[in-house]
Design a protein around this motif. Structure first.
Motif, PDB file in Angstrom:
ATOM      1  N   ASP A   1      -4.967   2.615  -0.441  1.00 38.73           N
ATOM      2  CA  ASP A   1      -3.751   1.700  -0.291  1.00 38.73           C
ATOM      3  C   ASP A   1      -3.053   1.251  -1.548  1.00 38.73           C
TER       4      ASP A   1
ATOM      5  N   CYS B   1      -1.619  -2.821   2.851  1.00 40.52           N
ATOM      6  CA  CYS B   1      -0.678  -3.341   2.147  1.00 40.52           C
ATOM      7  C   CYS B   1       0.589  -2.450   2.437  1.00 40.52           C
TER       8      CYS B   1
ATOM      9  N   ASP C   1      -1.512  -5.120  -3.168  1.00 38.65           N
ATOM     10  CA  ASP C   1      -2.794  -4.839  -2.386  1.00 38.65           C
ATOM     11  C   ASP C   1      -3.612  -5.628  -3.338  1.00 38.65           C
TER      12      ASP C   1
ATOM     13  N   ASP D   1      -7.138   2.517   4.408  1.00 38.95           N
ATOM     14  CA  ASP D   1      -7.692   1.211   4.840  1.00 38.95           C
ATOM     15  C   ASP D   1      -7.974   0.860   6.140  1.00 38.95           C
TER      16      ASP D   1
ATOM     17  N   HIS E   1      -2.413  -8.032   1.800  1.00 39.68           N
ATOM     18  CA  HIS E   1      -2.972  -8.105   3.038  1.00 39.68           C
ATOM     19  C   HIS E   1      -4.422  -8.855   3.156  1.00 39.68           C
ATOM     20  N   HIS E   2      -4.979  -9.527   1.914  1.00 35.63           N
ATOM     21  CA  HIS E   2      -6.060  -9.806   1.903  1.00 35.63           C
ATOM     22  C   HIS E   2      -6.166 -11.383   2.379  1.00 35.63           C
TER      23      HIS E   2
HETATM   24 MN    MN Z   1      -5.588  -2.697   1.043  1.00 33.20          MN
END
Ligand code: MN
Ligand code: AMP
Ligand code: MN
Length: 317
Positions: A27, A127, A82, A157, A107-108
């Motif tokens: 990713d 991401c 990411d 991912d 996207h965490h």
């Molecule tokens: Mn990721």
């Protein structure tokens, strides 16, 4: 609106640098190269700085453009992809900090919002999937290069579309790529299935010593620095080991420790159902997602193991 700010910054920037997290995965690299090609379409040349990446991803279009470092100290714009935390920017946080404008797309759920403009969607499976929305907004056409990079990010991912993070849009987007003639099956095999011999050997060692604790709810294993050196492992060859334990019946949390230096271990956590491993890793200065997270512990093996397991036990039903 955040997307308007991002579009404006990109359109006005001359020098742009693209950065991602250390020990980059599919990713991280896929998103970086997708952004590189998108900017190219907009008439912008950007530097993608990734000092080291697993050879697995050498099939990606654009890898030849990846730089290990740059002589430019003050970019107009830095885009981090990411990456949840500035500390994880590959030791290249200075390019980000010194840039005039700072954008991050991520996207965490543990994201620390370290940019000036943070386009963060913690429910996106990758991401790369967030980039699809951003590229639409930017008027970028998803061509074969961009499509292959984004598909790689999504495939890796989501563990090959199998995690519960997958959304209807994931499949809608993959369907679109198939309609455009992008070879999803080939991308899947290259990004996720083929393993190097060294990776296979190190996995064997880790699987051999894997132990089950707490009535089989925790799987634990590790690899030493000596073993990694002996096999002359390449970056990323340990990826996937933690999933071996996770996939055994009855296991809720799988923990894998990789010795980085004497008394320093990188821990990888995976869970199956109810344990939020990101919360556990946050206690040790790390983070990640509900079902996949990591942290670094500076302790001898036995103590590191004991501490991590004691914390994990608190979350078990
Ligand atoms: Mn990721
Ligand atoms: P890994 O076990 O290294 O594959 O990481 C699993 C997930 O947790 C990935 O999404 C990583 O980006 C995230 N992660 C791993 N280590 C850390 C850390 N030290 N801090 C924050 N997030 C991390
Ligand atoms: Mn990643």
């Amino acid at each position: 609106m955040i997307l308007d700010d991002i579009v404006e910054k990109i359109k006005n920037a001359k020098d742009i640098v693209i950065l991602t997290h250390e020990i980059p995965d599919g990713d991280a690299i896929g998103s970086s190269l997708a952004m590189y090609f998108a900017l190219k379409q907009l008439g912008k040349e950007a530097d993608v700085i990734i000092p080291e990446f697993p050879a697995t991803y050498s099939f990606l279009p654009g890898v030849e453009a990846i730089k290990k470092r740059s002589n430019i100290l003050n970019y107009d714009l830095a885009i981090a992809l990411d990456c949840s935390d500035i500390k994880r920017l590959n030791g290249f946080a200075n390019y980000f900090e010194n840039a005039k404008s700072k954008i991050e797309v991520d996207h965490h759920s543990s994201n620390t919002m370290f940019g000036d403009h943070n386009f963060v969607n913690p429910v996106a499976p990758a991401c790369a999937q967030i980039l699809v929305t951003l590229f639409e907004y930017l008027g970028v056409e998803i061509d074969k290069n961009i499509g292959t990079c984004i598909a790689t990010g999504i495939i890796t991912d989501t563990g090959g579309f199998k995690y519960n993070t997958v959304t209807a849009e994931t499949f809608e987007f993959i369907a679109e790529l198939l309609n455009k003639g992008i070879n999803i099956s080939d991308t899947y095999r290259k990004a996720l299935q083929i393993v190097s011999k060294k990776k296979f050997e190190i996995t064997k060692i880790a699987v051999n010593r894997l132990e089950f604790l707490e009535n089989g709810k925790i799987a634990f294993t590790y690899i030493t620095k000596e073993e990694q050196e002996k096999l002359e492992l390449d970056v990323g060859d340990h990826e996937g080991i933690v999933e071996q334990g996770r996939d055994v019946e009855g296991v809720e949390v799988s923990i894998f420790l990789r010795e980085e230096e004497e008394n320093k271990y990188k821990a990888s956590f995976r869970s199956n159902e109810y344990v939020n491993v990101s919360d556990i890793c946050l206690m040790f200065g790390g983070g990640g997602h509900f079902h996949a997270a990591g942290c670094t512990v500076e302790l001898p093996l036995e103590q590191a193991k004991e501490k991590l397991i004691a914390q994990t036990k608190l979350y078990l039903k």
